[in-house]
Design an enzyme around this catalytic site. Structure first.
Site, PDB file in Angstrom:
ATOM      1  N   ILE A 147     -51.392 -54.663 -46.998  1.00 17.55           N
ATOM      2  CA  ILE A 147     -52.678 -56.121 -46.559  1.00 17.55           C
ATOM      3  C   ILE A 147     -51.546 -57.397 -46.346  1.00 17.55           C
ATOM      4  CG2 ILE A 147     -54.684 -54.575 -47.107  1.00 17.55           C
ATOM      5  CD1 ILE A 147     -54.433 -56.962 -49.651  1.00 17.55           C
ATOM      6  N   SER A 158     -47.074 -59.318 -46.296  1.00 20.33           N
ATOM      7  CA  SER A 158     -46.281 -59.028 -46.650  1.00 20.33           C
ATOM      8  C   SER A 158     -45.687 -60.611 -46.847  1.00 20.33           C
ATOM      9  CB  SER A 158     -45.741 -57.848 -45.776  1.00 20.33           C
ATOM     10  OG  SER A 158     -45.347 -58.285 -44.501  1.00 20.33           O
ATOM     11  N   GLY A 194     -42.262 -60.679 -51.707  1.00 18.80           N
ATOM     12  CA  GLY A 194     -43.343 -59.359 -51.775  1.00 18.80           C
ATOM     13  C   GLY A 194     -44.552 -59.325 -50.576  1.00 18.80           C
ATOM     14  N   LYS A 238     -50.327 -56.936 -56.609  1.00 21.73           N
ATOM     15  CA  LYS A 238     -49.054 -57.913 -55.561  1.00 21.73           C
ATOM     16  C   LYS A 238     -47.969 -57.917 -56.289  1.00 21.73           C
ATOM     17  CE  LYS A 238     -47.945 -61.940 -54.078  1.00 21.73           C
ATOM     18  NZ  LYS A 238     -48.549 -63.173 -54.120  1.00 21.73           N
ATOM     19  N   ASP A 272     -57.116 -77.292 -58.546  1.00 23.81           N
ATOM     20  CA  ASP A 272     -57.247 -76.952 -56.726  1.00 23.81           C
ATOM     21  C   ASP A 272     -58.678 -76.277 -56.533  1.00 23.81           C
ATOM     22  OD1 ASP A 272     -55.073 -77.346 -55.193  1.00 23.81           O
ATOM     23  OD2 ASP A 272     -54.048 -75.208 -54.904  1.00 23.81           O
TER      24      ASP A 272
END
Length: 572
Positions: free
Chosen positions: A301, A303, A307, A324, A414
């Site tokens: 899903i 790239s 990675g 991941k 964050d």
């Protein structure tokens, strides 16, 4: 789950914004000027020593000189402000150019010159190398970059603003045995000194009451049927940033105290972990074994340069997860990887995206997280008009996560819609802990500037010490984001936006007049400039505004409407 039939009455379509608040065009971000070339210096000739023996001369000539690193170096800054001329004196040329382009008027500079210097210092200290490990280099093959992945991955059919870790088949950690929450699959070892955690905060509070059943999916539709193609992202300036702590920097003269021309001595920065140290630490965290025997990859899903992200099925349970795979050599901030894994592993909660497992495969790190197909809150915020009841429900879920984290002395730092992930059942979860901070009894405050500028609290922008309430401020900005479709000052020059946050404090916005009194009071309580007057996460959970929260299942229709709107905009 009962499917819709032609005789069932479907709810009315959610209100869609007349124009999406998402940025559809690439925006040019100004680059910082390159440093000047150092001037060539002539070598000083040394007079030969007639008293030296010849054999000693030959020995010294054969040896290469050993040059030590500089120590006790000084960096002198002489920046002042002349109120008569209205000009800064001694300002570096690069700063002067930034200030000229910032659209900060002369009158504003005269009103608060210290805020101008603080903003310049923050803006110039922001380093791309400090981005969170979840964010990849911005590399896109097509002309229109992905809008949703904040980590800069080239999306495939599915995309989110952050790593799409979700899943509805994961057991609620509050119902689990506290002594078994950190299992062997998560790589826990009693010798590591990090024991399993208990869940003592709000264990009886349910993020989704039993009466809130997930909405039925219309017949013939599955989440895969409504997955839209990617569209352009928000401006790059909304990405999270990191700047080094105050104690690692040269001091700025405090103009409010009449300090003009302060000489600052560089201090020793914190020692950075070597690659070998990172690998050694990771080996104490990850699980041993071959992940391919435990998980079966399904779809790629995303790239990027270092990675890829896959959806996968856990073979033993058939649960859908996200994996991941990262090449550690390409990660600029490897320490943040360790920080995020440890925080998520030891702080499990129903409103936090669950870390499941991790593996080291050669030079690659595999991180397994739960997966939700709803995507990020950003899609709903930018495409749909959210009712007060839906906003209250989202705020309640995020506050529950913050209350839990703050009780464990963890600051997220964050909070924004990009880091709030949604499930198709309406679940709301907080993700992206790359910048979180663990406070110790000896260190109750932080000074590092991290996060995303538009959601930052004034005490962060002005580089003061801060605590957990910076997350509450960011939640207040996110509430405005759910009303307006974007945070305040998003269309301002970034440097001017930082100045306005430091100077104005609580922002004004057009939609305030249409808000209910309860909603206004909720936002005002979160956006108190004086930290001691700002409500905590626990206090905000008792605010009357949250009583109007609608069932979380209502989010399903907003998610579907947002996906369809994005797909139509992409195809037009």
């Amino acid at each position: 789950m009962k499917a819709f039939s032609s005789y069932d009455e479907k709810p009315p379509a959610p209100p869609i914004r007349f124009s999406s608040s998402a940025t559809r065009e690439n925006q040019v971000v100004g680059l910082k000027p390159l440093p000047k070339e150092p001037e060539a210096t002539k070598k000083k000739k040394t007079m030969p020593n007639p008293f030296m023996k010849k054999n000693k001369d030959k020995k010294e000539a054969s040896e290469k000189p050993v040059i030590s690193r500089p120590s006790n170096f000084e960096h002198t800054i002489h920046v002042g402000y002349d109120p008569k001329t209205g000009e800064f004196t001694g300002m570096p040329e690069a700063w002067a150019r930034l200030l000229t382009d910032s659209q900060i008027s002369k009158q504003e500079q005269q009103q608060n010159p210290q805020a101008v210097l603080d903003a310049l210092k923050y803006y110039t200290q922001g380093e791309s190398s400090g981005q969170k490990w979840l964010q990849y280099d911005m590399m896109f093959i097509d002309d229109a970059p992905s809008r949703t992945p904040s980590y800069g991955l080239k999306p495939q059919p599915y995309s989110t603003s952050s790593l799409p870790y979700h899943g509805n088949k994961i057991q609620d950690p509050r119902k689990m045995n506290p002594m078994t929450t950190s299992t062997s699959s998560a790589g826990y070892n009693s010798k590591q000194g990090v024991p399993p955690t208990t869940f003592s905060v709000n264990e009886n509070r349910s993020s989704m009451p039993p009466s809130y059943a997930p909405p039925p999916v219309p017949h013939g539709e599955t989440p895969a049927d409504i997955v839209p193609p990617a569209i352009p992202d928000r401006p790059a300036r909304t990405l999270s940033i990191y700047t080094k702590p105050k104690e690692e920097e040269e001091k700025i003269p405090d103009l409010s105290k009449g300090q003009f021309g302060v000489q600052a001595r560089g201090q020793k920065a914190k020692k950075k972990m070597t690659d070998a140290e990172v690998l050694t630490k990771l080996r104490t965290i990850v699980s041993i074994g071959n992940p391919d025997r435990k998980y079966r990859k399904v779809d790629k899903i995303g790239s990027g340069a270092s990675g890829s992200v896959y959806t996968a099925i856990e073979i033993s349970t058939e649960a859908e997860v996200a994996i991941k795979q990262m090449n550690l050599k390409d990660q600029p901030k490897k320490e943040l990887i360790i920080n995020e894994i440890l925080v998520m592993r030891e702080n499990k909660h129903a409103n936090i995206v669950n870390y499941l497992d991790s593996y080291l495969v050669c030079d690659e790190l595999w991180v397994v997280m739960e997966y939700l197909a709803g995507g990020s809150l950003t899609d709903v915020v930018t495409e749909c008009q959210m009712e007060d009841g839906i906003i209250a429900a989202v705020c309640r879920e995020v506050l529950q996560a913050l209350e839990f984290l703050h009780s464990r002395h963890v600051i997220h730092r964050d909070i924004k819609s990009d880091n709030i992930l949604l499930g198709m059942d309406g679940s709301v979860k907080l993700t992206d802990f790359g910048f979180c901070a663990q406070l110790s009894p000896e260190q109750r405050k932080r000074t590092t500037m991290v996060g995303t500028p538009y959601w930052m609290a004034p005490e962060v922008v002005t580089r003061k010490q801060y605590g957990p309430k910076v997350d509450v401020w960011s939640l207040g900005i996110m509430a405005i984001e759910m009303v307006e479709g974007e945070p305040p000052y998003l269309n301002e020059n970034p440097l001017r936006a930082i100045y306005l946050i430091a100077t104005n404090g609580k922002p004004d916005f057009p939609g305030r007049d249409s808000m209910t009194l309860l909603f206004k009071d909720f936002v005002d309580s979160a956006l108190e400039v004086q930290v001691e007057n700002r409500w905590s996460a626990s206090q905000l959970l008792t605010h009357p505004f949250l009583r109007c929260a609608k069932p979380l299942a209502s989010l399903y229709y907003l998610i579907v409407a947002a996906k369809k709107s994005i797909a139509e905009a992409s195809n037009s």
